[in-house]
Design a protein around this motif. Sequence first.
Motif, PDB file in Angstrom:
ATOM      1  N   MET A 185       0.833  -1.192   0.000  1.00 60.07           N
ATOM      2  CA  MET A 185       0.000   0.000   0.000  1.00 60.07           C
ATOM      3  C   MET A 185       0.876   1.254   0.000  1.00 60.07           C
ATOM      4  O   MET A 185       1.974   1.258   0.536  1.00 60.07           O
ATOM      5  CB  MET A 185      -0.894   0.020   1.253  1.00 60.07           C
ATOM      6  N   ASN A 186       0.355   2.330  -0.563  1.00 61.22           N
ATOM      7  CA  ASN A 186       1.106   3.555  -0.616  1.00 61.22           C
ATOM      8  C   ASN A 186       0.854   4.392   0.623  1.00 61.22           C
ATOM      9  O   ASN A 186      -0.209   4.365   1.213  1.00 61.22           O
ATOM     10  CB  ASN A 186       0.733   4.381  -1.853  1.00 61.22           C
ATOM     11  N   GLN A 187       1.852   5.167   0.983  1.00 64.88           N
ATOM     12  CA  GLN A 187       1.673   6.094   2.092  1.00 64.88           C
ATOM     13  C   GLN A 187       1.158   7.407   1.534  1.00 64.88           C
ATOM     14  O   GLN A 187       1.727   7.949   0.596  1.00 64.88           O
ATOM     15  CB  GLN A 187       3.026   6.311   2.805  1.00 64.88           C
ATOM     16  N   LEU A 246      -7.001  -8.799  -2.769  1.00 70.66           N
ATOM     17  CA  LEU A 246      -8.350  -8.252  -2.659  1.00 70.66           C
ATOM     18  C   LEU A 246      -8.528  -7.478  -1.364  1.00 70.66           C
ATOM     19  O   LEU A 246      -9.229  -6.462  -1.330  1.00 70.66           O
ATOM     20  CB  LEU A 246      -9.384  -9.384  -2.750  1.00 70.66           C
ATOM     21  N   GLY A 247      -7.876  -7.934  -0.281  1.00 68.93           N
ATOM     22  CA  GLY A 247      -7.939  -7.197   0.978  1.00 68.93           C
ATOM     23  C   GLY A 247      -7.257  -5.842   0.869  1.00 68.93           C
ATOM     24  O   GLY A 247      -7.776  -4.834   1.370  1.00 68.93           O
ATOM     25  N   ASP A 248      -6.072  -5.799   0.209  1.00 72.52           N
ATOM     26  CA  ASP A 248      -5.382  -4.521   0.009  1.00 72.52           C
ATOM     27  C   ASP A 248      -6.209  -3.583  -0.865  1.00 72.52           C
ATOM     28  O   ASP A 248      -6.298  -2.378  -0.602  1.00 72.52           O
ATOM     29  CB  ASP A 248      -4.016  -4.760  -0.638  1.00 72.52           C
ATOM     30  N   LEU A 249      -6.806  -4.136  -1.917  1.00 74.67           N
ATOM     31  CA  LEU A 249      -7.653  -3.317  -2.794  1.00 74.67           C
ATOM     32  C   LEU A 249      -8.843  -2.756  -2.019  1.00 74.67           C
ATOM     33  O   LEU A 249      -9.191  -1.576  -2.160  1.00 74.67           O
ATOM     34  CB  LEU A 249      -8.137  -4.150  -3.967  1.00 74.67           C
ATOM     35  N   SER A 250      -9.473  -3.562  -1.175  1.00 73.86           N
ATOM     36  CA  SER A 250     -10.625  -3.110  -0.401  1.00 73.86           C
ATOM     37  C   SER A 250     -10.241  -1.972   0.548  1.00 73.86           C
ATOM     38  O   SER A 250     -10.954  -0.965   0.644  1.00 73.86           O
ATOM     39  CB  SER A 250     -11.202  -4.288   0.395  1.00 73.86           C
ATOM     40  N   SER A 251      -9.090  -2.111   1.215  1.00 70.57           N
ATOM     41  CA  SER A 251      -8.639  -1.060   2.136  1.00 70.57           C
ATOM     42  C   SER A 251      -8.381   0.244   1.392  1.00 70.57           C
ATOM     43  O   SER A 251      -8.739   1.334   1.864  1.00 70.57           O
ATOM     44  CB  SER A 251      -7.374  -1.509   2.867  1.00 70.57           C
ATOM     45  N   SER A 273     -13.329   7.942   1.383  1.00 69.17           N
ATOM     46  CA  SER A 273     -13.466   8.808   2.561  1.00 69.17           C
ATOM     47  C   SER A 273     -12.451   9.939   2.623  1.00 69.17           C
ATOM     48  O   SER A 273     -12.672  10.921   3.322  1.00 69.17           O
ATOM     49  CB  SER A 273     -13.342   7.957   3.837  1.00 69.17           C
ATOM     50  N   ASP A 274     -11.339   9.820   1.904  1.00 67.67           N
ATOM     51  CA  ASP A 274     -10.259  10.802   2.017  1.00 67.67           C
ATOM     52  C   ASP A 274     -10.429  11.882   0.946  1.00 67.67           C
ATOM     53  O   ASP A 274     -10.300  11.617  -0.245  1.00 67.67           O
ATOM     54  CB  ASP A 274      -8.906  10.093   1.862  1.00 67.67           C
ATOM     55  N   LYS A 287     -19.333  -4.771  -5.330  1.00 64.21           N
ATOM     56  CA  LYS A 287     -18.856  -4.589  -3.961  1.00 64.21           C
ATOM     57  C   LYS A 287     -18.668  -3.128  -3.584  1.00 64.21           C
ATOM     58  O   LYS A 287     -18.972  -2.722  -2.458  1.00 64.21           O
ATOM     59  CB  LYS A 287     -17.534  -5.334  -3.770  1.00 64.21           C
ATOM     60  N   TYR A 288     -18.163  -2.291  -4.518  1.00 64.14           N
ATOM     61  CA  TYR A 288     -17.837  -0.894  -4.196  1.00 64.14           C
ATOM     62  C   TYR A 288     -18.634   0.108  -5.030  1.00 64.14           C
ATOM     63  O   TYR A 288     -18.501   1.316  -4.815  1.00 64.14           O
ATOM     64  CB  TYR A 288     -16.349  -0.615  -4.433  1.00 64.14           C
TER      65      TYR A 288
END
Length: 347
Positions: free
Chosen positions: A1-3, A88-93, A100-101, A142-143
């Motif tokens: 993931m990117n910061q 898929l978990g990383d994509l969901s996060s 939201s950001d 899903k999104y």
Amino acid sequence: MNQHFISVKTAFIPFAFSLALCGASSAAAQSKSPAAAADSVMLSETCDGDYTVRRYLVERPADSRYSVRYLINLSTLNAALDDNNAELGDLSSFVDKLMSDTLLRVESVDITGYSSPDGPVAFNKQLARGRAQNFKNYVDRKYNLSRHFDVDMSSVAEDWEMCRNLVAQSSMPNRQAVLNILDSKQSSAAKEAALKKMPAAWDYMVAYILPPLRRVEVAIHYDQSDIVEVRRRNTPPAPQPARPIPVVQTYEPAPCPCEYVDEEITGIIVEMPNPDAATRRELRAWGTDMERDARNADRFANHEAHKADKIAHTEMKASKKIAKKEAKAAKKADRAAEKIARKAARR
């Protein structure tokens, strides 16, 4: 993931870095390449004592990429296959963060379906398109991704390029012969037929090279933003020549229009000295002196530590020698006492 955030507060930074940051903050829109300067928009200008404080919204292009695998001849997503669950978990996060950001603005989402180069070309084209469509349906379900962002879908029927890269990086049997076939100008069917004539090489490709090619790749292109505060010290005007009639003069800085901005500062707080030639020379000399003093202090500390270690080693060696002599003398005294005791007993 990117910061995505910078949360640094600093009172003093080198002058050259200060100028570079100001240059990046005031740059106009640039092309979206990794080396391009960040785009910026000034949000406000306020006063804080002797400083003028400007807040900028700084945008930098970035992207996040994810890859999920598919089973041979299938275009239905299997979350349990290989590392799909983690991807898929990383994509969901990340998608949750995008929703939201407010400092992340998505430019586009690219979904590309791939198939391995074995099998008929027509079937592989249909399979690659089906995988891309299947994953697009998944993220929309899903999104609701297509409703929020611009989603582009494409497909690559036979990914010979990645196939060659994987072969070149492998230790498979007959690797050079396989590379020669892959680099030839034969048709896909002819290449596959030639590879199958080398059973050991083909079995290796079926087990390790072809499965990673059956995939869908997702690339999310976005601008990540930070609110950066730049502080510049105000320079008072030069003193005016004295008038013939003495008068008392006082300098009062002109009032600065102040504006309150409630955005959270996510960038770097920079103290900007007056950028004249004398100040630059003074800061460079100060930085050089500080670095030299730090190096001298390190050398002196290392020298003193070495001396202390040497003294401690010498003292330990001497104490061991003294202890050895004392033990030897005590042993000799014990033997003498025993001898005297034996003589006294014989009398």
